[in-house]
Motif scaffolding. Structure first.
Motif, PDB file in Angstrom:
ATOM      1  N   LYS A   1       0.838  -1.211   0.000  1.00  0.00           N
ATOM      2  CA  LYS A   1       0.000   0.000   0.000  1.00  0.00           C
ATOM      3  C   LYS A   1       0.865   1.250   0.000  1.00  0.00           C
ATOM      4  CE  LYS A   1      -3.640  -2.324   2.682  1.00  0.00           C
ATOM      5  NZ  LYS A   1      -4.429  -2.284   3.947  1.00  0.00           N
TER       6      LYS A   1
ATOM      7  N   TRP B   1       1.090   3.496  -2.038  1.00  0.00           N
ATOM      8  CA  TRP B   1       0.392   4.678  -2.536  1.00  0.00           C
ATOM      9  C   TRP B   1      -0.129   5.556  -1.409  1.00  0.00           C
ATOM     10  CZ3 TRP B   1      -4.689   5.219  -1.069  1.00  0.00           C
ATOM     11  CH2 TRP B   1      -5.326   4.067  -0.605  1.00  0.00           C
TER      12      TRP B   1
ATOM     13  N   SER C   1       2.181   8.438  -0.789  1.00  0.00           N
ATOM     14  CA  SER C   1       2.479   9.348  -1.890  1.00  0.00           C
ATOM     15  C   SER C   1       2.064  10.779  -1.546  1.00  0.00           C
ATOM     16  CB  SER C   1       1.755   8.890  -3.157  1.00  0.00           C
ATOM     17  OG  SER C   1       0.351   8.903  -2.952  1.00  0.00           O
TER      18      SER C   1
END
Length: 485
Positions: free
Chosen positions: A242, A244, A247
């Motif tokens: 995970k 992301w 980000s």
């Protein structure tokens, strides 16, 4: 003589709020986030100290304040701590009302702003479980009436000391509250009406307590308060696929999403339009910006990280509405956002039917206790769900007081450092269990508690590989393993 209606209405609203929050605390689904906070309070109630005797992955105040409640509640410690958090949430809402009134807002705008605060999912989620969010936000909110009065030339030396004590205590309960507290300290140096010397004087008892915790176990204190929060989230999300969530674009999306679950997002836009007519409210702004920084620094962003900014936001809003009340379109928009804020809690109520999650938790605790009694287990139990153990009359193994949150990590510490800090990871379980626990309990870490069942399987595989025998636990959720005779 009967109270006037204007005085009775806030009291009636407070009683209703307390009843609703208590009901939500009992109905909200069980959450593995509660594990380390229940375990820490119970272990402290039994004379053990955070960091020195068991790992605690936060700043140290809450276990000491909650330990007497856990001791008095005994086998009901978990629901008692949930109810305590609900009451602290009601206290936070009340203090926002009092701060708004101290800043010159009338009863109606102060009551409206407080009600909107109470309808934010950020607050309702944070105070609905036995986490460490309700205590610091209540302490922060309790300081706001004192801050506002000081800015309006109505502060005293005693109130400055109390404000410093409350803000330092909030930071000692959760480190993210240190930034709004620091922001107030810096503003007090600029505006001497806040009596900065006496504010600092108020912080000294809390600072001394925190330093005593550090002195008792420097390695454990540093790891629990600084090192683990800084490194563990990134490691976990990358290992879980995970990345992301880490980000740059996930942070603004998550922040807007959580603020929009309730009126906080709209109220942030509304409050930004108001200008203070006097210098008295500027300390609130400094604290608000400190809280915004505290909310945005951690990665990833979760709803409870945004909680520190809400008390200042709604105090500011109420004082602004005293001068310019919301219009019809604003009120309609607020109703829409209030519905969005209440929706997750209503979903929790629906999911809880026909049972009550805390009642189910106590029933499981009773079944585990029966199994432990039958197996003759009296010593500490290794489990990733230590919040279930108070109902059994047993203590968690100190290496598992942090629940699943260190156990799921990889290579944050060497095995020798893990022994010093009193933790065990899934990759080093064999080394840690050279000194095995009295029993191993699995089943509490899984989707039904927002957890990961694969972590429990690591414990279970170790028990089976070493010939431990399985003891039946009624209800089908839990599995108890004890050493072979």
């Amino acid at each position: 003589m009967a109270r006037p209606r204007s005085a009775r209405l806030p009291l009636l609203c407070l009683v209703l709020l307390v009843l609703v929050l208590i009901a939500l605390a009992l109905i909200r689904p069980l959450d593995h986030d509660e594990s380390q906070y229940v375990a820490a309070a119970v272990l402290t109630a039994h004379g053990q100290l955070p960091y020195r005797d068991f790992a605690y992955l936060q700043t140290p105040l809450q276990p000491f304040l909650f330990a007497p409640i856990a001791a008095l509640a005994g086998t009901l410690a978990w629901p008692a701590l949930r109810l305590l958090n609900a009451l602290l949430g009601a206290l936070a809402v009340t203090c926002v009302y009092r701060a708004a009134r101290a800043g010159g807002a009338g009863s109606r705008p102060a009551l409206l702003a407080s009600a909107l605060f109470a309808c934010c999912d950020i607050l309702l989620f944070s105070i609905g479980t036995a986490r460490n969010d309700a205590l610091p936000v209540a302490l922060l909110a309790a300081a706001l009436p004192l801050v506002v009065r000081a800015g309006n030339d109505r502060g005293t030396k005693r109130s400055a000391v109390l404000a410093g004590l409350l803000l330092a205590a909030a930071a000692a309960a959760k480190i993210s509250y240190a930034l709004p507290a620091l922001a107030y300290g810096l503003y007090a140096l600029r505006d001497r009406r806040h009596r900065p010397a006496f504010v600092v004087l108020g912080t000294l008892p809390i600072v001394a307590g925190v330093l005593a915790c550090y002195a008792s176990a420097p390695d454990g204190f540093y790891f629990g308060t600084i090192d683990f929060p800084a490194r563990a989230p990134a490691e976990y999300y990358r290992a879980a696929g995970k990345a992301w969530k880490l980000s740059w674009w996930a942070k603004p999306l998550d922040t807007l999403k959580f603020l929009a679950l309730g009126p906080a997002l709209l109220c942030l836009a509304l409050a930004s339009r108001f200008r203070w007519r006097a210098r008295g409210g500027r300390a609130i702004d400094w604290m608000l910006w400190g809280a915004v920084a505290a909310a945005l620094l951690p990665t990833p962003t979760w709803r409870q990280y945004l909680l520190p900014l809400l008390p200042m936001l709604f105090v500011r809003l109420a004082i602004g509405w005293q001068v310019a009340p919301p219009g019809r379109r604003t009120r309609i928009a607020l109703v829409v956002f209030v519905c969005a804020g209440l929706a997750p809690s209503l979903e929790a109520v629906i999911r809880a039917r026909p049972g009550i999650p805390m009642t189910d938790a106590l029933r499981h605790g009773g079944a585990i206790r029966t199994a432990l009694d039958r197996a003759g287990v009296t010593g500490p139990v290794a489990t990733l769900a230590p919040q279930f153990l108070p109902a059994t009359g047993r203590l968690p193994d100190a290496r598992f007081a942090a629940g699943p949150f260190y156990f799921r990590s990889h290579a944050l510490l060497s095995p020798s450092d893990e022994a010093i800090v009193h933790v065990a990871a899934q990759d080093t379980l064999g080394i840690a269990f050279a000194r095995p626990p009295a029993a191993i309990l699995t089943g509490g870490e899984g989707p039904w508690t927002s957890g990961d069942a694969e972590l429990d399987e690591v414990l279970e595989r170790w028990a089976l590989r070493h010939g431990w025998r399985r003891q039946a636990v009624a209800g089908g959720r839990f599995r108890l393993y004890v050493p072979a005779r």
